[in-house]
Scaffold this active site. Sequence first.
Site, PDB file in Angstrom:
ATOM      1  N   LYS A  82       5.464  -3.664   8.637  1.00 42.86           N
ATOM      2  CA  LYS A  82       6.183  -2.474   9.130  1.00 42.86           C
ATOM      3  C   LYS A  82       5.434  -1.862  10.327  1.00 42.86           C
ATOM      4  CE  LYS A  82       5.923  -0.350   5.137  1.00 42.86           C
ATOM      5  NZ  LYS A  82       5.098  -1.353   4.412  1.00 42.86           N
ATOM      6  N   ARG A 142       9.660   6.519   0.134  1.00 40.93           N
ATOM      7  CA  ARG A 142       9.112   5.475  -0.736  1.00 40.93           C
ATOM      8  C   ARG A 142       9.562   5.635  -2.176  1.00 40.93           C
ATOM      9  NH1 ARG A 142       4.244   4.167   2.347  1.00 40.93           N
ATOM     10  NH2 ARG A 142       3.322   2.312   1.457  1.00 40.93           N
ATOM     11  N   ARG A 172      -6.518  -8.340   7.331  1.00 42.18           N
ATOM     12  CA  ARG A 172      -6.128  -7.240   8.222  1.00 42.18           C
ATOM     13  C   ARG A 172      -7.325  -6.394   8.653  1.00 42.18           C
ATOM     14  NH1 ARG A 172      -1.581  -2.915   6.775  1.00 42.18           N
ATOM     15  NH2 ARG A 172      -2.754  -2.697   4.835  1.00 42.18           N
ATOM     16  N   ARG A 211      -9.375  -1.554   5.825  1.00 40.48           N
ATOM     17  CA  ARG A 211      -8.926  -0.399   5.039  1.00 40.48           C
ATOM     18  C   ARG A 211      -9.460  -0.480   3.605  1.00 40.48           C
ATOM     19  NH1 ARG A 211      -2.570   0.557   6.126  1.00 40.48           N
ATOM     20  NH2 ARG A 211      -2.559   0.734   3.862  1.00 40.48           N
ATOM     21  N   ARG A 221      -0.647  -1.952  -5.473  1.00 38.74           N
ATOM     22  CA  ARG A 221       0.326  -1.389  -4.523  1.00 38.74           C
ATOM     23  C   ARG A 221       1.635  -2.170  -4.567  1.00 38.74           C
ATOM     24  NH1 ARG A 221      -3.086  -1.703   0.700  1.00 38.74           N
ATOM     25  NH2 ARG A 221      -1.235  -0.965   1.776  1.00 38.74           N
TER      26      ARG A 221
HETATM   27  P1  AP5 Z   1       1.121  -4.365   8.859  1.00 38.42           P
HETATM   28  O1  AP5 Z   1       2.025  -4.333  10.036  1.00 38.42           O
HETATM   29  O2  AP5 Z   1      -0.130  -3.572   8.909  1.00 38.42           O
HETATM   30  O3  AP5 Z   1       1.944  -4.094   7.518  1.00 38.42           O
HETATM   31  P2  AP5 Z   1       2.522  -2.772   6.910  1.00 38.42           P
HETATM   32  O4  AP5 Z   1       3.821  -3.118   6.295  1.00 38.42           O
HETATM   33  O5  AP5 Z   1       2.515  -1.670   7.925  1.00 38.42           O
HETATM   34  O6  AP5 Z   1       1.429  -2.553   5.786  1.00 38.42           O
HETATM   35  P3  AP5 Z   1       0.744  -1.248   5.218  1.00 38.42           P
HETATM   36  O7  AP5 Z   1      -0.326  -1.714   4.270  1.00 38.42           O
HETATM   37  O8  AP5 Z   1       0.278  -0.353   6.338  1.00 38.42           O
HETATM   38  O9  AP5 Z   1       1.874  -0.631   4.472  1.00 38.42           O
HETATM   39  P4  AP5 Z   1       1.782   0.300   3.291  1.00 38.42           P
HETATM   40  O10 AP5 Z   1       3.190   0.592   3.208  1.00 38.42           O
HETATM   41  O11 AP5 Z   1       1.149  -0.117   2.047  1.00 38.42           O
HETATM   42  O12 AP5 Z   1       0.688   1.347   3.801  1.00 38.42           O
HETATM   43  P5  AP5 Z   1       0.816   2.837   4.255  1.00 38.42           P
HETATM   44  O13 AP5 Z   1      -0.208   3.067   5.260  1.00 38.42           O
HETATM   45  O14 AP5 Z   1       2.227   3.191   4.571  1.00 38.42           O
HETATM   46  O15 AP5 Z   1       0.767  -5.912   8.599  1.00 38.42           O
HETATM   47  C1  AP5 Z   1      -0.145  -6.287   7.582  1.00 38.42           C
HETATM   48  C2  AP5 Z   1      -1.081  -7.394   8.128  1.00 38.42           C
HETATM   49  O16 AP5 Z   1      -0.306  -8.565   8.379  1.00 38.42           O
HETATM   50  C3  AP5 Z   1      -1.738  -7.032   9.475  1.00 38.42           C
HETATM   51  O17 AP5 Z   1      -3.026  -7.573   9.519  1.00 38.42           O
HETATM   52  C4  AP5 Z   1      -0.822  -7.695  10.530  1.00 38.42           C
HETATM   53  O18 AP5 Z   1      -1.526  -8.017  11.716  1.00 38.42           O
HETATM   54  C5  AP5 Z   1      -0.355  -8.921   9.767  1.00 38.42           C
HETATM   55  N1  AP5 Z   1       1.004  -9.332  10.149  1.00 38.42           N
HETATM   56  C6  AP5 Z   1       2.057  -8.538  10.450  1.00 38.42           C
HETATM   57  N2  AP5 Z   1       3.152  -9.284  10.714  1.00 38.42           N
HETATM   58  C7  AP5 Z   1       2.767 -10.590  10.554  1.00 38.42           C
HETATM   59  C8  AP5 Z   1       3.445 -11.841  10.669  1.00 38.42           C
HETATM   60  N3  AP5 Z   1       4.731 -11.922  11.026  1.00 38.42           N
HETATM   61  N4  AP5 Z   1       2.737 -12.965  10.382  1.00 38.42           N
HETATM   62  C9  AP5 Z   1       1.431 -12.912  10.041  1.00 38.42           C
HETATM   63  N5  AP5 Z   1       0.734 -11.756   9.918  1.00 38.42           N
HETATM   64  C10 AP5 Z   1       1.398 -10.614  10.174  1.00 38.42           C
HETATM   65  O19 AP5 Z   1       0.469   3.596   2.899  1.00 38.42           O
HETATM   66  C11 AP5 Z   1      -0.842   3.585   2.350  1.00 38.42           C
HETATM   67  C12 AP5 Z   1      -0.882   4.478   1.129  1.00 38.42           C
HETATM   68  O20 AP5 Z   1      -0.559   5.836   1.503  1.00 38.42           O
HETATM   69  C13 AP5 Z   1       0.107   4.157   0.015  1.00 38.42           C
HETATM   70  O21 AP5 Z   1      -0.392   3.159  -0.855  1.00 38.42           O
HETATM   71  C14 AP5 Z   1       0.273   5.526  -0.655  1.00 38.42           C
HETATM   72  O22 AP5 Z   1      -0.815   5.799  -1.510  1.00 38.42           O
HETATM   73  C15 AP5 Z   1       0.204   6.499   0.502  1.00 38.42           C
HETATM   74  N6  AP5 Z   1       1.548   6.803   1.042  1.00 38.42           N
HETATM   75  C16 AP5 Z   1       2.008   6.523   2.283  1.00 38.42           C
HETATM   76  N7  AP5 Z   1       3.279   6.930   2.441  1.00 38.42           N
HETATM   77  C17 AP5 Z   1       3.643   7.471   1.258  1.00 38.42           C
HETATM   78  C18 AP5 Z   1       4.847   8.035   0.776  1.00 38.42           C
HETATM   79  N8  AP5 Z   1       5.952   8.114   1.541  1.00 38.42           N
HETATM   80  N9  AP5 Z   1       4.879   8.484  -0.508  1.00 38.42           N
HETATM   81  C19 AP5 Z   1       3.777   8.421  -1.301  1.00 38.42           C
HETATM   82  N10 AP5 Z   1       2.606   7.882  -0.906  1.00 38.42           N
HETATM   83  C20 AP5 Z   1       2.542   7.405   0.362  1.00 38.42           C
END
Ligand code: AP5
Length: 215
Positions: free
Chosen positions: A13, A88, A127, A160, A171
Amino acid sequence: MRLILLGAPGAGKGTQSDMLMKLFKIPTISTGNIFRENIAGNTPLGQQAKTYMDEGQLVPDELVIELVKDRISKDDCKEGMILDGFPRTIPQAEALDTMLDELNMPIDFALNVDVADDIIVERMSGRTVCASCGASYHKVYKLEKVAGNCDDCEQPLIQRDDDKVETVKKRLDVYHTQTKPLINYYEKQGKLVYVDGVGEVEEVSNRVKKALRVE
Ligand code: AP5
């Protein structure tokens, strides 16, 4: 363009939102990045969020909803926005509908980036992220230009805390029980578009643009 990015943790994402933000010249609102900034600044919100994030759990709805409400009412969201990682849960999605109704800013699409769990675990282990702007890289799939530094802001790249294998699995469990039902929620609203998130980053980006009808 007002867009929600759905998909499991690590589905790509953040990677796709970087591309879309440049393409549409609109802000990305990543609740995860906002929490990480607050943790880095040791704010009360950051201290509360950290306990949940370190466990791989979601931060409680009431904390997230207030934060997003405040953010999307800012002027820079008037021309559009990308919501990355919000909503979410179903209560978050319902609250978002109410906020957007009040602002008269309907969502155009909810884009689901689909990637299988085993691929996600592998992606997360490689990552790295920018400690300053949150941009995401990968040791194999998306290398930075200068080793260890962000391409955009030249700050150091770090791993991270919640990317440990056990936390990633937690997760993913949370995603399947609490977030995946949103696919059905947006499908019923006729807003859902689907993209296969497996393949080269550029290949996935092309699918995303096609799904959003910008190519
Ligand atoms: P990346 O693009 O970083 O993936 P992502 O989907 O953004 O992953 P996140 O871990 O950031 O998502 P998340 O939803 O768990 O975390 P968030 O920060 O929102 O890609 C991942 C890796 O793969 C990278 O290394 C990239 O380079 C690689 N990649 C990408 N595309 C690729 C491809 N096509 N092929 C190969 N490699 C590829 O949330 C973190 C925490 O915050 C949550 O666990 C929760 O505790 C809290 N939180 C956040 N939002 C909320 C909410 N709305 N409600 C409650 N808690 C929340």
